[in-house]
Design an enzyme around this catalytic site. Structure first.
Site, PDB file in Angstrom:
ATOM      1  N   LYS A   1       0.725  -1.161  -0.334  1.00 31.45           N
ATOM      2  CA  LYS A   1       0.283   0.155   0.118  1.00 31.45           C
ATOM      3  C   LYS A   1       1.094   1.073   0.296  1.00 31.45           C
ATOM      4  O   LYS A   1       0.281   2.549  -1.259  1.00 31.45           O
ATOM      5  CB  LYS A   1      -0.719   0.337   1.349  1.00 31.45           C
ATOM      6  CG  LYS A   1      -1.651  -0.657   1.751  1.00 31.45           C
ATOM      7  CD  LYS A   1      -2.781  -1.013   2.937  1.00 31.45           C
ATOM      8  CE  LYS A   1      -2.294  -0.601   3.574  1.00 31.45           C
ATOM      9  NZ  LYS A   1      -0.996  -1.774   4.291  1.00 31.45           N
TER      10      LYS A   1
ATOM     11  N   ARG B   1      11.198  -2.978  11.912  1.00 33.15           N
ATOM     12  CA  ARG B   1      10.512  -1.785  12.250  1.00 33.15           C
ATOM     13  C   ARG B   1       9.492  -2.611  13.141  1.00 33.15           C
ATOM     14  O   ARG B   1      10.199  -4.409  13.385  1.00 33.15           O
ATOM     15  CB  ARG B   1       9.237  -1.783  11.028  1.00 33.15           C
ATOM     16  CG  ARG B   1       8.804  -0.564  11.329  1.00 33.15           C
ATOM     17  CD  ARG B   1       8.090  -0.269   9.929  1.00 33.15           C
ATOM     18  NE  ARG B   1       6.855  -0.373  10.321  1.00 33.15           N
ATOM     19  CZ  ARG B   1       5.401  -0.347   8.966  1.00 33.15           C
ATOM     20  NH1 ARG B   1       5.393   0.454   7.796  1.00 33.15           N
ATOM     21  NH2 ARG B   1       3.814  -0.560   9.646  1.00 33.15           N
TER      22      ARG B   1
HETATM   23  P1  AP5 Z   1       4.915  -1.815   1.938  1.00 28.24           P
HETATM   24  O1  AP5 Z   1       4.251  -0.944   0.854  1.00 28.24           O
HETATM   25  O2  AP5 Z   1       5.365  -0.687   3.260  1.00 28.24           O
HETATM   26  O3  AP5 Z   1       3.588  -2.775   2.566  1.00 28.24           O
HETATM   27  P2  AP5 Z   1       2.400  -1.735   3.432  1.00 28.24           P
HETATM   28  O4  AP5 Z   1       0.947  -2.993   3.059  1.00 28.24           O
HETATM   29  O5  AP5 Z   1       1.878  -0.006   2.840  1.00 28.24           O
HETATM   30  O6  AP5 Z   1       2.632  -2.303   4.536  1.00 28.24           O
HETATM   31  P3  AP5 Z   1       2.724  -2.073   5.980  1.00 28.24           P
HETATM   32  O7  AP5 Z   1       3.028  -2.900   6.959  1.00 28.24           O
HETATM   33  O8  AP5 Z   1       3.793  -0.535   5.861  1.00 28.24           O
HETATM   34  O9  AP5 Z   1       1.307  -1.898   6.608  1.00 28.24           O
HETATM   35  P4  AP5 Z   1       0.614  -1.748   7.115  1.00 28.24           P
HETATM   36  O10 AP5 Z   1      -0.795  -1.830   7.479  1.00 28.24           O
HETATM   37  O11 AP5 Z   1       0.719  -3.178   8.420  1.00 28.24           O
HETATM   38  O12 AP5 Z   1       0.875  -0.631   8.597  1.00 28.24           O
HETATM   39  P5  AP5 Z   1       0.823   1.157   8.612  1.00 28.24           P
HETATM   40  O13 AP5 Z   1       1.975   2.055   8.548  1.00 28.24           O
HETATM   41  O14 AP5 Z   1      -0.218   1.419   7.919  1.00 28.24           O
HETATM   42  O15 AP5 Z   1       5.451  -2.824   1.855  1.00 28.24           O
HETATM   43  C1  AP5 Z   1       5.970  -3.811   2.754  1.00 28.24           C
HETATM   44  C2  AP5 Z   1       7.799  -4.429   1.807  1.00 28.24           C
HETATM   45  O16 AP5 Z   1       7.548  -4.907   0.827  1.00 28.24           O
HETATM   46  C3  AP5 Z   1       8.622  -3.635   2.363  1.00 28.24           C
HETATM   47  O17 AP5 Z   1      10.008  -3.117   2.797  1.00 28.24           O
HETATM   48  C4  AP5 Z   1       8.711  -2.673   0.342  1.00 28.24           C
HETATM   49  O18 AP5 Z   1       9.935  -2.726  -0.365  1.00 28.24           O
HETATM   50  C5  AP5 Z   1       7.965  -4.457  -0.020  1.00 28.24           C
HETATM   51  N1  AP5 Z   1       7.998  -4.369  -1.495  1.00 28.24           N
HETATM   52  C6  AP5 Z   1       6.834  -3.534  -0.961  1.00 28.24           C
HETATM   53  N2  AP5 Z   1       5.697  -3.710  -2.629  1.00 28.24           N
HETATM   54  C7  AP5 Z   1       6.436  -4.747  -2.692  1.00 28.24           C
HETATM   55  C8  AP5 Z   1       6.831  -5.407  -4.278  1.00 28.24           C
HETATM   56  N3  AP5 Z   1       5.735  -5.266  -5.583  1.00 28.24           N
HETATM   57  N4  AP5 Z   1       7.908  -6.580  -4.630  1.00 28.24           N
HETATM   58  C9  AP5 Z   1       8.494  -6.704  -3.856  1.00 28.24           C
HETATM   59  N5  AP5 Z   1       8.602  -5.701  -2.797  1.00 28.24           N
HETATM   60  C10 AP5 Z   1       7.645  -5.339  -2.532  1.00 28.24           C
HETATM   61  O19 AP5 Z   1       0.243   1.007  10.467  1.00 28.24           O
HETATM   62  C11 AP5 Z   1       0.932   0.080  10.918  1.00 28.24           C
HETATM   63  C12 AP5 Z   1       0.289   0.720  12.851  1.00 28.24           C
HETATM   64  O20 AP5 Z   1      -0.615   1.248  12.481  1.00 28.24           O
HETATM   65  C13 AP5 Z   1      -0.576  -0.624  12.477  1.00 28.24           C
HETATM   66  O21 AP5 Z   1      -0.625  -1.835  13.090  1.00 28.24           O
HETATM   67  C14 AP5 Z   1      -1.553  -0.008  13.915  1.00 28.24           C
HETATM   68  O22 AP5 Z   1      -1.050  -0.135  15.289  1.00 28.24           O
HETATM   69  C15 AP5 Z   1      -1.857   1.808  13.357  1.00 28.24           C
HETATM   70  N6  AP5 Z   1      -2.574   2.134  12.160  1.00 28.24           N
HETATM   71  C16 AP5 Z   1      -2.322   2.486  11.051  1.00 28.24           C
HETATM   72  N7  AP5 Z   1      -3.976   2.618  10.791  1.00 28.24           N
HETATM   73  C17 AP5 Z   1      -4.698   2.597  11.093  1.00 28.24           C
HETATM   74  C18 AP5 Z   1      -6.065   3.034  11.290  1.00 28.24           C
HETATM   75  N8  AP5 Z   1      -6.279   3.269  10.279  1.00 28.24           N
HETATM   76  N9  AP5 Z   1      -6.495   1.697  12.518  1.00 28.24           N
HETATM   77  C19 AP5 Z   1      -5.782   1.648  13.399  1.00 28.24           C
HETATM   78  N10 AP5 Z   1      -5.088   1.527  13.814  1.00 28.24           N
HETATM   79  C20 AP5 Z   1      -4.390   1.717  12.628  1.00 28.24           C
END
Ligand code: AP5
Length: 220
Positions: A13, A160
């Site tokens: 994402k 992380r």
């Molecule tokens: P990345 O692009 O970072 O993927 P992502 O889907 O954004 O994954 P996240 O782990 O950041 O998402 P998340 O939803 O768990 O965490 P968030 O930060 O929103 O890619 C991941 C990895 O893969 C990277 O190393 C990248 O380089 C690699 N990659 C990407 N695409 C690739 C490809 N095509 N091929 C190979 N490699 C690839 O949230 C964190 C925390 O915040 C949550 O757990 C929660 O505690 C809180 N939070 C945030 N929003 C909310 C909400 N709305 N409600 C409640 N709690 C929330």
């Protein structure tokens, strides 16, 4: 254009939202980034959410809703944006609808990135981030994965906190228990676009643009 990006942790994402925002001149609004910044700054919100975020738990809907509402209320009327990581529950989807209605805004699409669980686990296990500027890397693409330095700012790369295996398990568990409600919310409005996201970053970007009707070489 106003979009919502849905998908499990590690589905890409953040990576895709950043690329699309740059290509189409949209704002990238990422709740995870907002919370990590608040934690780093030890702000009042940061203190409230630190333990939850680091352990892979969800931040309560009311607090996430307040943070997003404050942010979106500060945008000009003609702003386009990609919401990355929000909404994550059906309640949050309703909160977003209320914010959009109040501003007279509508969404163009809710994009759901689809990735098998083994790909997610490999991506998150290999993710390294810059503790200073937040730039993201994959360990297998670094010359020295254990002592990596950020290409942008030279600071050391770290894992992380919520990419520890037990936190990843919890994040996935919570994702699978809440995702369907959100997808159904947008499917009912005819806005859901599913995109297979296990290919390379470039392949996924191409599929994403095609799903948004922006295929071809020029995303504009
Ligand atoms: P990345 O692009 O970072 O993927 P992502 O889907 O954004 O994954 P996240 O782990 O950041 O998402 P998340 O939803 O768990 O965490 P968030 O930060 O929103 O890619 C991941 C990895 O893969 C990277 O190393 C990248 O380089 C690699 N990659 C990407 N695409 C690739 C490809 N095509 N091929 C190979 N490699 C690839 O949230 C964190 C925390 O915040 C949550 O757990 C929660 O505690 C809180 N939070 C945030 N929003 C909310 C909400 N709305 N409600 C409640 N709690 C929330």
């Amino acid at each position: 254009m106003r979009l919502v990006f849905l998908g499990p942790p590690g589905s890409g994402k953040g990576t895709q939202a950043q690329l699309l925002a740059a290509a189409l001149g949209l704002r990238h609004v990422a709740t995870g980034d907002m919370f990590r910044q608040a934690i780093q700054e030890k702000s009042a919100v940061g203190k409230k959410v630190a333990r939850l975020v680091n352990n892979g738990e969800l931040v309560p809907d009311a607090l996430v809703g307040e943070v997003v509402r404050d942010h979106l209320d500060g945008l000009p009327n003609d702003a386009g944006f990609v919401l990355d990581g929000f909404p994550r529950t059906a309640t949050q989807a309703e909160m977003l609808q209320e914010i959009l209605d109040r501003r007279g805004w509508s969404l163009d699409a809710a994009v759901a990135l689809k990735v098998p669980e083994e790909v997610i686990v490999a991506r998150l296990g290999g993710r390294r981030v810059c503790g200073h500027c937040g730039a993201t890397y994959q360990a297998d693409q670094l010359p020295d994965p254990d002592n990596g330095k950020c290409e942008r700012c030279g600071e050391p790369l770290v894992t992380r906190e919520d990419d520890r295996p037990e936190a990843v398990r919890r994040r996935l568990e919570l994702y699978w228990s809440t995702a369907r409600g959100v997808e159904e919310f947008y499917a009912a409005q005819g806005l859901l676009r599913e995109v297979a996201a296990e290919g390379t970053v470039e392949e996924v970007q191409k599929a994403l643009l095609a799903a948004l009707g922006r295929g071809g070489n020029d995303p504009h």
